[in-house]
Structures are given as structure tokens and as C-alpha cells.
Design an enzyme around this catalytic site. Structure first.
Site, PDB file in Angstrom:
ATOM      1  N   CYS A  18      -2.592  -7.035   5.780  1.00 42.38           N
ATOM      2  CA  CYS A  18      -2.005  -8.242   5.189  1.00 42.38           C
ATOM      3  C   CYS A  18      -1.172  -9.064   6.171  1.00 42.38           C
ATOM      4  CB  CYS A  18      -1.162  -7.858   3.988  1.00 42.38           C
ATOM      5  SG  CYS A  18      -2.055  -6.815   2.843  1.00 42.38           S
ATOM      6  N   GLU A  40       0.844  -1.192   0.000  1.00 39.94           N
ATOM      7  CA  GLU A  40       0.000   0.000   0.000  1.00 39.94           C
ATOM      8  C   GLU A  40       0.880   1.243   0.000  1.00 39.94           C
ATOM      9  OE1 GLU A  40      -3.047   0.125   3.013  1.00 39.94           O
ATOM     10  OE2 GLU A  40      -3.588  -1.948   2.606  1.00 39.94           O
TER      11      GLU A  40
HETATM   12  C1  UGA Z   1       2.542  -6.205   2.562  1.00 37.78           C
HETATM   13  C2  UGA Z   1       3.687  -6.780   1.711  1.00 37.78           C
HETATM   14  O1  UGA Z   1       4.861  -5.991   1.894  1.00 37.78           O
HETATM   15  C3  UGA Z   1       3.300  -6.817   0.223  1.00 37.78           C
HETATM   16  O2  UGA Z   1       4.338  -7.443  -0.520  1.00 37.78           O
HETATM   17  C4  UGA Z   1       1.998  -7.632   0.078  1.00 37.78           C
HETATM   18  O3  UGA Z   1       1.562  -7.673  -1.271  1.00 37.78           O
HETATM   19  C5  UGA Z   1       0.917  -6.983   0.917  1.00 37.78           C
HETATM   20  O4  UGA Z   1       1.351  -6.964   2.295  1.00 37.78           O
HETATM   21  C6  UGA Z   1      -0.327  -7.810   0.760  1.00 37.78           C
HETATM   22  O5  UGA Z   1      -0.345  -8.974   1.170  1.00 37.78           O
HETATM   23  O6  UGA Z   1      -1.294  -7.343   0.143  1.00 37.78           O
HETATM   24  P1  UGA Z   1       1.633  -3.737   3.102  1.00 37.78           P
HETATM   25  O7  UGA Z   1       0.740  -4.402   4.089  1.00 37.78           O
HETATM   26  O8  UGA Z   1       1.057  -2.754   2.165  1.00 37.78           O
HETATM   27  O9  UGA Z   1       2.371  -4.839   2.170  1.00 37.78           O
HETATM   28  O10 UGA Z   1       2.757  -2.968   3.933  1.00 37.78           O
HETATM   29  P2  UGA Z   1       4.325  -3.118   4.195  1.00 37.78           P
HETATM   30  O11 UGA Z   1       5.035  -2.036   3.532  1.00 37.78           O
HETATM   31  O12 UGA Z   1       4.784  -4.491   3.973  1.00 37.78           O
HETATM   32  O13 UGA Z   1       4.359  -2.821   5.786  1.00 37.78           O
HETATM   33  C7  UGA Z   1       3.661  -3.642   6.728  1.00 37.78           C
HETATM   34  C8  UGA Z   1       3.984  -3.216   8.145  1.00 37.78           C
HETATM   35  O14 UGA Z   1       5.328  -3.536   8.471  1.00 37.78           O
HETATM   36  C9  UGA Z   1       3.839  -1.700   8.397  1.00 37.78           C
HETATM   37  O15 UGA Z   1       3.189  -1.496   9.627  1.00 37.78           O
HETATM   38  C10 UGA Z   1       5.273  -1.212   8.447  1.00 37.78           C
HETATM   39  O16 UGA Z   1       5.431  -0.061   9.231  1.00 37.78           O
HETATM   40  C11 UGA Z   1       5.971  -2.414   9.064  1.00 37.78           C
HETATM   41  N1  UGA Z   1       7.419  -2.478   8.726  1.00 37.78           N
HETATM   42  C12 UGA Z   1       7.830  -2.615   7.448  1.00 37.78           C
HETATM   43  C13 UGA Z   1       8.341  -2.428   9.759  1.00 37.78           C
HETATM   44  O17 UGA Z   1       7.972  -2.323  10.963  1.00 37.78           O
HETATM   45  N2  UGA Z   1       9.669  -2.524   9.458  1.00 37.78           N
HETATM   46  C14 UGA Z   1      10.115  -2.654   8.181  1.00 37.78           C
HETATM   47  O18 UGA Z   1      11.358  -2.726   7.968  1.00 37.78           O
HETATM   48  C15 UGA Z   1       9.173  -2.681   7.146  1.00 37.78           C
END
Ligand code: UGA
Length: 446
Positions: free
Chosen positions: A268, A161
Site C-alpha cells: 500500500c 494487514e
Molecule cells: C497501510 C495503512 O496503515 C492502512 O491504514 C491502509 O488501509 C493500508 O496500508 C492499505 O492501503 O491497504 P499496511 O500496509 O497493512 O497498512 O501496513 P502498516 O501497518 O501501515 O505498515 C506499513 C509499513 O510501515 C511496514 O513496513 C511497517 O513496518 C512500517 N512502519 C509502520 C514503520 O516503519 N514505522 C511505524 O511506526 C509504523
């Protein structure tokens, strides 16, 4: 001309539809039950906040490569390839609610019987491994008397997202699972695929379905692992930013998704980790690592409240004389999505546990969703017009989301407004800023 229907105009469906419609060889019909959504989309108004979406949506409408309707029957009649992109939320017991997927399947079958046409049905919704095979059986049973074939294909999405359009246009990989000729849906992607995009074709649907679950669970596990390392680093006095860099420099590990914070959220990771745990239970297999990821994240989402409680314990004021300001509510930057956001856990705790003089919140996009989520409780919160006005007289500033505007904050202004207050940084955005040395502020981080 590829005639495509996309059922469901949530993040995945809308982004997929709009991106396919950029190609002049495609005609896309997006379907949703929600008439108000469809009316807004017809006018070129995105129903979600997503970078570049408005531009590409309007481009597609202008070129007449996209249509929006609530009529699934019509969309099936006009299309050869149907993408299912409806939600698969968690049920209360952690299992996956597939009712939206199956009700769409029933409707497609009805329309297919009426139009007597063969179809390729592509499942983009994230579904537990084995689901596409069950869907295939349903089509086979319902259509055998009609001598009609349906190819059910699994084509999971990997969109983040906030950068979903870019992820769609420049994916690391495209995964397609199908025992047949993959319904030839790979040709849909061929036009746009960049040279470094890998097209991974699996000769069954279950493999593609598992790739999706395993990818999300792996990323969630990395983050939870780093959160635990950060908690250790805080206690032993290690510099977590250097630890993160030191680990990430190992090419076998890589530097992505190693950022510790106040917990992962979104629609997700939490849902798919639970989905895998449920699958393991059904298979009677222990899943220690995945279970630990789930529990570790629940604990991490309470970390901000824990740090705050400690600070309050040693403070000269009582909570009733304190003001708490919060920057960021969305689960990550560049989205208005607050599903499973760590900020919700903190706000819940603050409202339930204390009687603060004031709780003030600012987020550039997510406040309408927060108000909806909190309902009546929302009256106990004040909302700022900008990120600074909520800091006036605040004893604490809690940061939940790493929006650029917070990363680039004017810290002298923050110091001036908070006058000796404490920053609790749930995303470690100021960790390298020497806050305590250079400003009259206390600083706590993850
Ligand atoms: C996630 C996956 O990254 C996508 O590849 C997948 O397609 C999607 O889910 C899905 O299944 O539809 P998304 O939920 O949009 O994407 O967000 P992310 O960018 O992955 O972040 C998820 C959470 O992890 C956030 O709360 C973010 O702040 C946290 N995060 C991310 C961390 O705490 N540390 C990091 O290094 C990266």
C-alpha cells in the site's frame, strides 16, 4: 436481507466479505477468477495469513451467510450491492494500473444488461481521485438505453494487514463518497459501528478517493521523517527512543507511526505514494514532500546494507568466511506478505555484492513467499527450522521484521550461538537492552 457481492478475494475483498457475512442481515458472495483460491475458501481455508480470519471465515460458511464462486455473472444476478476489491498495482512508470478494475466494470455491465437490474457499485480498491467518476460515466453510457441506474460509490478501506479483521470491526472511521444518497451503503456498516467510529460522508467520490491516498502518504511521510531523524540521532549520539517519545507526547503530533526502521514496505504505502506522485505529474503540480518520501524510503531500504558494508570493512574475516543470518522477511509482523519488504533489498544486495560462506534466513510465515520470489537464487540461501538454529556460527544477525518472537528472544542463547558476532537491528527491537554491555555481541541499530 442485504445481498452483497465482493469481487476480488485479496486482503481487502476477503476480509470485507468475511466481516460483512458475520451479520445475519447480510448475504455475501465472494468472487475471484482464481479457481484454486475459491476452492480453498469454500473449504474454510484462508488463502492469506491474517489473524482471526480462519475463525470468522468458518463461522460465516457454517451460518451460510457467505458463498464463493468464480462466476461474476451469477454473483451480480444474485446481488444488489457490488463491491469492487481487486488490485490496483503500480505500473513500471509509477502510474496506477486500473486494468483489473475496468475489466470488472465491463463484466458487471454485461451482467447488468442481462439481468436488467439497478445496482450500487462500491469501489473499495484504492484508485486515483477521479476514477469513480469515470466508472460512473461508463455505467451511464452502457446502460442509458436500458433505462437502468447504477450508483457508483467510493468507500476506501483503512485495514492494516495482520490486524485487518480488528480494523474492520473497530474502525477509526468509515469514509463514503457519493453524489447521491451514498447508495445507502452506510446502513451496511451501521450494525457493527462502535460509538467512537466516525462515519464521514462526502458528497462526491473524488474526496473519499483523495482521503485514502492522503492518509497513506501522510503515514509514509511520518515514517520517512522519523527514519531521517534516526539517522541523524545515530551520528550525533542522541537516544532515538527518547526523541520518538518526546515528539509523540505532543498531542498535536501523537505517538503512532513514529517508529524508525529499515524502511516501510507492503502493498500500500509504496504504491500509493507513487500513485500520488503520478497524479501530481498529471496535474502539472510539483509534489516535493511526497517525492521526498518516496526517495527517502528507497535510501532507507538500503540502510541495513550500508551498515553491514561498514562492519565488513573493519572485520578481520573476508565475506567468503562469514555467515549472515536474517530474522524476518515479511514487510511487517503478523503477515506472510513480502511485497516491497526491506528484507528483499538487503537479500538482493547480499547475493549480488558478496560471496558469503552462508546466508541463512528465518521467518515464521513468509519463507514460502520468499522462495517463490527468489526463484533459482533461493538455492543460495539456507532456511532454518527455528529462529535459533540459523544463528549457529553466524557473524551477523540482521533483523528486518519486529515479530514478537524476535522481540522476546533469549539473548543469552543468541550470544552463545553467535559468539562475538554483530546484531544489525533494522527495527530497533533491542535498542533498550544494553546489548554491548551485557552480552559478548556488537550492536548496531537504525
Ligand atoms: C497501510 C495503512 O496503515 C492502512 O491504514 C491502509 O488501509 C493500508 O496500508 C492499505 O492501503 O491497504 P499496511 O500496509 O497493512 O497498512 O501496513 P502498516 O501497518 O501501515 O505498515 C506499513 C509499513 O510501515 C511496514 O513496513 C511497517 O513496518 C512500517 N512502519 C509502520 C514503520 O516503519 N514505522 C511505524 O511506526 C509504523
Amino acid at each position: 436481507m442485504n445481498k452483497i457481492a465482493i469481487i476480488g478475494t485479496g486482503y481487502v475483498g476477503l476480509v470485507t466479505g468475511v466481516c460483512f457475512a458475520q451479520n445475519e442481515d447480510n448475504h455475501v458472495i465472494c468472487v475471484d477468477k482464481d479457481n484454486s483460491k475459491i476452492e480453498r475458501l469454500k473449504k474454510g481455508e484462508p488463502t492469506i495469513y491474517e489473524n482471526q480470519l480462519k475463525y470468522y471465515l468458518n463461522k460465516a460458511i457454517y451460518s451460510k451467510h457467505i458463498e464463493f464462486t468464480t462466476n461474476l455473472d451469477y454473483a451480480v444476478g444474485e446481488s444488489d450491492i457490488i463491491f469492487i476489491a481487486v488490485g490496483t498495482p503500480s505500473k513500471l512508470d509509477g502510474s496506477v494500473d486500473l486494468s483489473y478494475v475496468y475489466s470488472v466494470v465491463d463484466e458487471i455491465i454485461k451482467a447488468q444488461q442481462k439481468y436488467e437490474k439497478e445496482l450500487t457499485v462500491v469501489v473499495k480498491s484504492t484508485v486515483p481521485p477521479g476514477t469513480c467518476e469515470k466508472i460512473q460515466d461508463k455505467f451511464n453510457d452502457a446502460l442509458s438505453n436500458y433505462y437502468l441506474l447504477t450508483f457508483v460509490v467510493s468507500n476506501p478501506e483503512f485495514l492494516k494487514e495482520g490486524v485487518a479483521i480488528d480494523d474492520f470491526m473497530n474502525p477509526d472511521r468509515i469514509v463514503i463518497g457519493s453524489p447521491k444518497n451514498c447508495g445507502n451503503i452506510n446502513t451496511l456498516y451501521c450494525y457493527d459501528v462502535k460509538p467512537d467510529t466516525e462515519l464521514l460522508i462526502c458528497d462526491n467520490t473524488v474526496t473519499a478517493e483523495l482521503i485514502k491516498y492522503a492518509s497513506n502518504a501522510m503515514l509514509a511521510t511520518r515514517i520517512s521523517f522519523m527514519n531521517e531523524i534516526a539517522n541523524i540521532a545515530n551520528l550525533v549520539g542522541a537516544d532515538i527512543t527518547k526523541v520518538e517519545k518526546g515528539i509523540g507526547l505532543d498531542k498535536r503530533i501523537g505517538d503512532k507511526f513514529l517508529k524508525p526502521g529499515c524502511g516501510y514496505g507492503g502493498s500500500c504505502f509504496p504504491k500509493d505514494v507513487l500513485g500520488l506522485i503520478d497524479l501530481s505529474k498529471q496535474l502539472e503540480l510539483p509534489s516535493y514532500v511526497i517525492q521526498a518520501t518516496y526517495e527517502s524510503n528507497l535510501l532507507q531500504k538500503r540502510m541495513i546494507s550500508k551498515i553491514l558494508a561498514k562492519e565488513i570493512e573493519y572485520h578481520t574475516l573476508y565475506p567468503r568466511d562469514m555467515k549472515v543470518a536474517i530474522w524476518g522477511v515479511s514487510f511487517k509482523p503478523n503477515t506472510d506478505d513480502i511485497r516491497e519488504a526491506p528484507a528483499l533489498s538487503t537479500i538482493d544486495h547480499l547475493l549480488w555484492q558478496y560471496d558469503f560462506k552462508e546466508i541463512a534466513v528465518y521467518d515464521p510465515k513468509a519463507i514460502p513467499n520468499l522462495k517463490k520470489e527468489l526463484g533459482e537464487k533461493s538455492n543460495r540461501i539456507t532456511y532454518g527450522n527455528n529462529m535459533y538454529d540459523i544463528l549457529d556460527g553466524a557473524n551477523f544477525l540482521i533483523i528486518h521484521t519486529d515479530w514478537d518472537m524476535f522481540i522476546n528472544a533469549d539473548l543469552e542463547k543468541v550470544e552463545c550461538l553467535m559468539n562475538g558476532g554483530t546484531i544489525i537491528d533494522g527495527r530497533n527491537i533491542f535498542i533498550n537492552k544494553q546489548i554491548e554491555k551485557e552480552y559478548n555481541l556488537k550492536y548496531k541499530h537504525i
